[in-house]
Design an enzyme around this catalytic site. Structure first.
Site, PDB file in Angstrom:
ATOM      1  N   PRO A 159       2.447 -75.658  45.074  1.00 41.99           N
ATOM      2  CA  PRO A 159       2.296 -74.609  46.081  1.00 41.99           C
ATOM      3  C   PRO A 159       2.438 -75.071  47.530  1.00 41.99           C
ATOM      4  O   PRO A 159       1.986 -76.155  47.885  1.00 41.99           O
ATOM      5  CB  PRO A 159       0.880 -74.072  45.829  1.00 41.99           C
ATOM      6  CG  PRO A 159       0.192 -75.113  45.037  1.00 41.99           C
ATOM      7  CD  PRO A 159       1.258 -75.809  44.235  1.00 41.99           C
ATOM      8  N   ASN A 160       3.083 -74.210  48.272  1.00 39.51           N
ATOM      9  CA  ASN A 160       3.287 -74.367  49.726  1.00 39.51           C
ATOM     10  C   ASN A 160       4.351 -75.404  50.098  1.00 39.51           C
ATOM     11  O   ASN A 160       4.692 -75.534  51.277  1.00 39.51           O
ATOM     12  CB  ASN A 160       1.963 -74.667  50.457  1.00 39.51           C
ATOM     13  CG  ASN A 160       0.949 -73.570  50.230  1.00 39.51           C
ATOM     14  OD1 ASN A 160       1.230 -72.409  50.498  1.00 39.51           O
ATOM     15  ND2 ASN A 160      -0.208 -73.899  49.690  1.00 39.51           N
TER      16      ASN A 160
ATOM     17  N   ARG B  15       5.933 -76.213  57.713  1.00 37.40           N
ATOM     18  CA  ARG B  15       4.515 -76.379  57.394  1.00 37.40           C
ATOM     19  C   ARG B  15       3.990 -77.705  57.956  1.00 37.40           C
ATOM     20  O   ARG B  15       4.437 -78.773  57.558  1.00 37.40           O
ATOM     21  CB  ARG B  15       4.340 -76.384  55.874  1.00 37.40           C
ATOM     22  CG  ARG B  15       2.935 -76.670  55.417  1.00 37.40           C
ATOM     23  CD  ARG B  15       2.852 -76.906  53.915  1.00 37.40           C
ATOM     24  NE  ARG B  15       1.504 -77.179  53.517  1.00 37.40           N
ATOM     25  CZ  ARG B  15       1.161 -77.776  52.369  1.00 37.40           C
ATOM     26  NH1 ARG B  15       2.094 -78.121  51.506  1.00 37.40           N
ATOM     27  NH2 ARG B  15      -0.096 -78.010  52.097  1.00 37.40           N
TER      28      ARG B  15
ATOM     29  N   TYR C  48       3.752 -83.386  57.316  1.00 35.75           N
ATOM     30  CA  TYR C  48       4.769 -83.410  56.251  1.00 35.75           C
ATOM     31  C   TYR C  48       6.192 -83.629  56.765  1.00 35.75           C
ATOM     32  O   TYR C  48       7.130 -83.676  55.967  1.00 35.75           O
ATOM     33  CB  TYR C  48       4.709 -82.096  55.449  1.00 35.75           C
ATOM     34  CG  TYR C  48       3.373 -81.875  54.792  1.00 35.75           C
ATOM     35  CD1 TYR C  48       2.944 -82.713  53.759  1.00 35.75           C
ATOM     36  CD2 TYR C  48       2.513 -80.839  55.199  1.00 35.75           C
ATOM     37  CE1 TYR C  48       1.705 -82.529  53.149  1.00 35.75           C
ATOM     38  CE2 TYR C  48       1.282 -80.650  54.599  1.00 35.75           C
ATOM     39  CZ  TYR C  48       0.884 -81.495  53.580  1.00 35.75           C
ATOM     40  OH  TYR C  48      -0.335 -81.319  52.975  1.00 35.75           O
TER      41      TYR C  48
ATOM     42  N   ASN D  30       4.979 -83.511  42.430  1.00 38.45           N
ATOM     43  CA  ASN D  30       4.070 -83.342  43.567  1.00 38.45           C
ATOM     44  C   ASN D  30       3.260 -82.080  43.286  1.00 38.45           C
ATOM     45  O   ASN D  30       3.740 -80.964  43.516  1.00 38.45           O
ATOM     46  CB  ASN D  30       4.827 -83.220  44.889  1.00 38.45           C
ATOM     47  CG  ASN D  30       3.862 -83.197  46.076  1.00 38.45           C
ATOM     48  OD1 ASN D  30       2.664 -82.941  45.903  1.00 38.45           O
ATOM     49  ND2 ASN D  30       4.359 -83.458  47.274  1.00 38.45           N
TER      50      ASN D  30
ATOM     51  N   ALA E  28      -1.678 -78.825  46.265  1.00 37.24           N
ATOM     52  CA  ALA E  28      -3.133 -78.598  46.199  1.00 37.24           C
ATOM     53  C   ALA E  28      -3.663 -78.596  44.767  1.00 37.24           C
ATOM     54  O   ALA E  28      -4.842 -78.906  44.536  1.00 37.24           O
ATOM     55  CB  ALA E  28      -3.484 -77.284  46.897  1.00 37.24           C
TER      56      ALA E  28
ATOM     57  N   HIS F 268      -5.854 -81.462  43.194  1.00 37.50           N
ATOM     58  CA  HIS F 268      -7.271 -81.711  43.407  1.00 37.50           C
ATOM     59  C   HIS F 268      -8.192 -80.922  42.466  1.00 37.50           C
ATOM     60  O   HIS F 268      -9.370 -81.215  42.409  1.00 37.50           O
ATOM     61  CB  HIS F 268      -7.620 -81.401  44.877  1.00 37.50           C
ATOM     62  CG  HIS F 268      -6.647 -82.045  45.825  1.00 37.50           C
ATOM     63  ND1 HIS F 268      -6.472 -83.410  45.890  1.00 37.50           N
ATOM     64  CD2 HIS F 268      -5.755 -81.515  46.719  1.00 37.50           C
ATOM     65  CE1 HIS F 268      -5.522 -83.693  46.787  1.00 37.50           C
ATOM     66  NE2 HIS F 268      -5.078 -82.556  47.298  1.00 37.50           N
TER      67      HIS F 268
ATOM     68  N   ASP G 242      -3.748 -81.228  31.922  1.00 36.05           N
ATOM     69  CA  ASP G 242      -3.531 -81.213  30.471  1.00 36.05           C
ATOM     70  C   ASP G 242      -2.041 -81.141  30.144  1.00 36.05           C
ATOM     71  O   ASP G 242      -1.573 -81.790  29.205  1.00 36.05           O
ATOM     72  CB  ASP G 242      -4.272 -80.030  29.833  1.00 36.05           C
ATOM     73  CG  ASP G 242      -5.785 -80.261  29.770  1.00 36.05           C
ATOM     74  OD1 ASP G 242      -6.216 -81.401  30.049  1.00 36.05           O
ATOM     75  OD2 ASP G 242      -6.524 -79.309  29.450  1.00 36.05           O
TER      76      ASP G 242
ATOM     77  N   GLU H 118       3.282 -89.228  39.812  1.00 35.14           N
ATOM     78  CA  GLU H 118       2.679 -88.306  40.790  1.00 35.14           C
ATOM     79  C   GLU H 118       3.071 -88.779  42.184  1.00 35.14           C
ATOM     80  O   GLU H 118       2.954 -89.977  42.490  1.00 35.14           O
ATOM     81  CB  GLU H 118       1.152 -88.341  40.617  1.00 35.14           C
ATOM     82  CG  GLU H 118       0.394 -87.493  41.638  1.00 35.14           C
ATOM     83  CD  GLU H 118      -1.124 -87.661  41.524  1.00 35.14           C
ATOM     84  OE1 GLU H 118      -1.611 -88.148  40.477  1.00 35.14           O
ATOM     85  OE2 GLU H 118      -1.813 -87.323  42.506  1.00 35.14           O
TER      86      GLU H 118
ATOM     87  N   HIS I 131       3.010 -87.882  46.570  1.00 35.69           N
ATOM     88  CA  HIS I 131       2.539 -87.112  47.719  1.00 35.69           C
ATOM     89  C   HIS I 131       3.290 -87.579  48.957  1.00 35.69           C
ATOM     90  O   HIS I 131       3.514 -88.786  49.129  1.00 35.69           O
ATOM     91  CB  HIS I 131       1.036 -87.294  47.924  1.00 35.69           C
ATOM     92  CG  HIS I 131       0.250 -86.846  46.733  1.00 35.69           C
ATOM     93  ND1 HIS I 131       0.006 -85.523  46.473  1.00 35.69           N
ATOM     94  CD2 HIS I 131      -0.271 -87.543  45.710  1.00 35.69           C
ATOM     95  CE1 HIS I 131      -0.661 -85.421  45.336  1.00 35.69           C
ATOM     96  NE2 HIS I 131      -0.842 -86.637  44.844  1.00 35.69           N
TER      97      HIS I 131
ATOM     98  N   SER J 185       2.180 -87.041  52.122  1.00 37.05           N
ATOM     99  CA  SER J 185       1.141 -87.635  52.965  1.00 37.05           C
ATOM    100  C   SER J 185       0.315 -88.601  52.116  1.00 37.05           C
ATOM    101  O   SER J 185       0.521 -88.707  50.902  1.00 37.05           O
ATOM    102  CB  SER J 185       0.233 -86.530  53.527  1.00 37.05           C
ATOM    103  OG  SER J 185      -0.506 -85.922  52.475  1.00 37.05           O
TER     104      SER J 185
ATOM    105  N   ARG K 145      -6.963 -88.417  54.449  1.00 37.02           N
ATOM    106  CA  ARG K 145      -7.161 -87.050  54.955  1.00 37.02           C
ATOM    107  C   ARG K 145      -8.540 -86.521  54.548  1.00 37.02           C
ATOM    108  O   ARG K 145      -9.455 -87.308  54.300  1.00 37.02           O
ATOM    109  CB  ARG K 145      -6.007 -86.176  54.454  1.00 37.02           C
ATOM    110  CG  ARG K 145      -4.637 -86.696  54.924  1.00 37.02           C
ATOM    111  CD  ARG K 145      -3.494 -85.840  54.420  1.00 37.02           C
ATOM    112  NE  ARG K 145      -3.575 -84.479  54.950  1.00 37.02           N
ATOM    113  CZ  ARG K 145      -2.878 -83.452  54.438  1.00 37.02           C
ATOM    114  NH1 ARG K 145      -2.077 -83.639  53.406  1.00 37.02           N
ATOM    115  NH2 ARG K 145      -3.008 -82.254  54.972  1.00 37.02           N
TER     116      ARG K 145
ATOM    117  N   ARG L 228      -9.284 -84.013  49.399  1.00 32.74           N
ATOM    118  CA  ARG L 228      -7.979 -84.513  48.936  1.00 32.74           C
ATOM    119  C   ARG L 228      -8.068 -85.899  48.300  1.00 32.74           C
ATOM    120  O   ARG L 228      -7.088 -86.423  47.787  1.00 32.74           O
ATOM    121  CB  ARG L 228      -6.985 -84.570  50.103  1.00 32.74           C
ATOM    122  CG  ARG L 228      -6.675 -83.233  50.725  1.00 32.74           C
ATOM    123  CD  ARG L 228      -5.577 -83.341  51.773  1.00 32.74           C
ATOM    124  NE  ARG L 228      -5.618 -82.224  52.691  1.00 32.74           N
ATOM    125  CZ  ARG L 228      -5.052 -81.033  52.480  1.00 32.74           C
ATOM    126  NH1 ARG L 228      -4.377 -80.808  51.376  1.00 32.74           N
ATOM    127  NH2 ARG L 228      -5.153 -80.056  53.366  1.00 32.74           N
TER     128      ARG L 228
HETATM  129  C1  DQA Z   1       0.413 -83.091  49.186  1.00 37.40           C
HETATM  130  C2  DQA Z   1      -1.057 -83.434  49.514  1.00 37.40           C
HETATM  131  C3  DQA Z   1      -1.975 -82.320  49.040  1.00 37.40           C
HETATM  132  O1  DQA Z   1      -3.313 -82.630  49.374  1.00 37.40           O
HETATM  133  C4  DQA Z   1      -1.612 -81.003  49.689  1.00 37.40           C
HETATM  134  O2  DQA Z   1      -2.419 -79.967  49.170  1.00 37.40           O
HETATM  135  C5  DQA Z   1      -0.175 -80.669  49.568  1.00 37.40           C
HETATM  136  C6  DQA Z   1       0.808 -81.732  49.719  1.00 37.40           C
HETATM  137  C7  DQA Z   1       1.395 -84.122  49.786  1.00 37.40           C
HETATM  138  O3  DQA Z   1       2.544 -84.143  49.332  1.00 37.40           O
HETATM  139  O4  DQA Z   1       1.029 -84.887  50.681  1.00 37.40           O
HETATM  140  O5  DQA Z   1       0.204 -79.505  49.478  1.00 37.40           O
HETATM  141  O6  DQA Z   1       0.566 -83.110  47.776  1.00 37.40           O
END
Ligand code: DQA
Length: 145
Positions: free
Chosen positions: A10-11, A18, A23, A73, A76, A79, A86, A100, A102, A104, A109, A113
């Site tokens: 998401p996002n 954003r 980012y 990735n 959110a 977390h 699963d 996995e 990220h 950032s 942070r 997170r």
């Molecule tokens: C993220 C880090 C997460 O905490 C955050 O919610 C994101 C992006 C990152 O790529 O740094 O949406 O996964």
């Protein structure tokens, strides 16, 4: 490896506008171009993004059924989503790499997170290097075969 799924939660569809201080100012299509270039000719980069937890879960099922390595990735969902954990466990328990990533460094942070419910079942975790986190994950997936 002939194909890799690069799944974004998401996002992340809002990358570019954003929180550019966190980012960067590049969007997902720039990430796609970068990864296609890094992957070279023999590897198809299947990059997707969704804001929907169920869709992400279904994509991980697809990765299991098609035995396709995954760069994830979870954004959110990292977390708190046990459903995603699963589904990701189905991938790694089938012997398929799942890295996995990220953009950032979540550990530098806010406290919420610092915890990932995904890391414990991932093949490995790469965080904090901007889009290079994905490039490094691609190399990791390659080495894992
Ligand atoms: C993220 C880090 C997460 O905490 C955050 O919610 C994101 C992006 C990152 O790529 O740094 O949406 O996964």
């Amino acid at each position: 490896m002939s194909r890799v799924m690069v799944l974004n939660g998401p996002n992340l569809g809002r990358l570019g506008s954003r929180e550019p201080d966190v980012y960067g100012d590049q969007d997902l299509s720039a990430l796609r171009v970068l990864l296609v270039e890094e992957a070279g000719e023999g590897v198809e980069v299947d990059l997707r993004q969704t804001d929907d937890e169920a869709e992400l879960v279904h994509w991980l099922h697809e990765a299991v059924d098609e035995r396709t390595p995954v760069i994830l990735n979870p954004a959110a969902f990292t977390h708190y989503s046990y459903a995603l954990r699963d589904a990701a466990a189905l991938v790694t328990k089938a012997g398929i790499p799942l890295v996995e990533v990220h953009i950032s460094n979540p550990h530098a942070r806010e406290e919420f997170r610092h915890r990932s419910v995904i890391s414990g079942i991932a093949s490995g975790v790469i965080a904090g290097f901007g889009f290079d986190s994905y490039v490094l994950a691609l190399e990791a997936v390659r080495r894992l075969g």
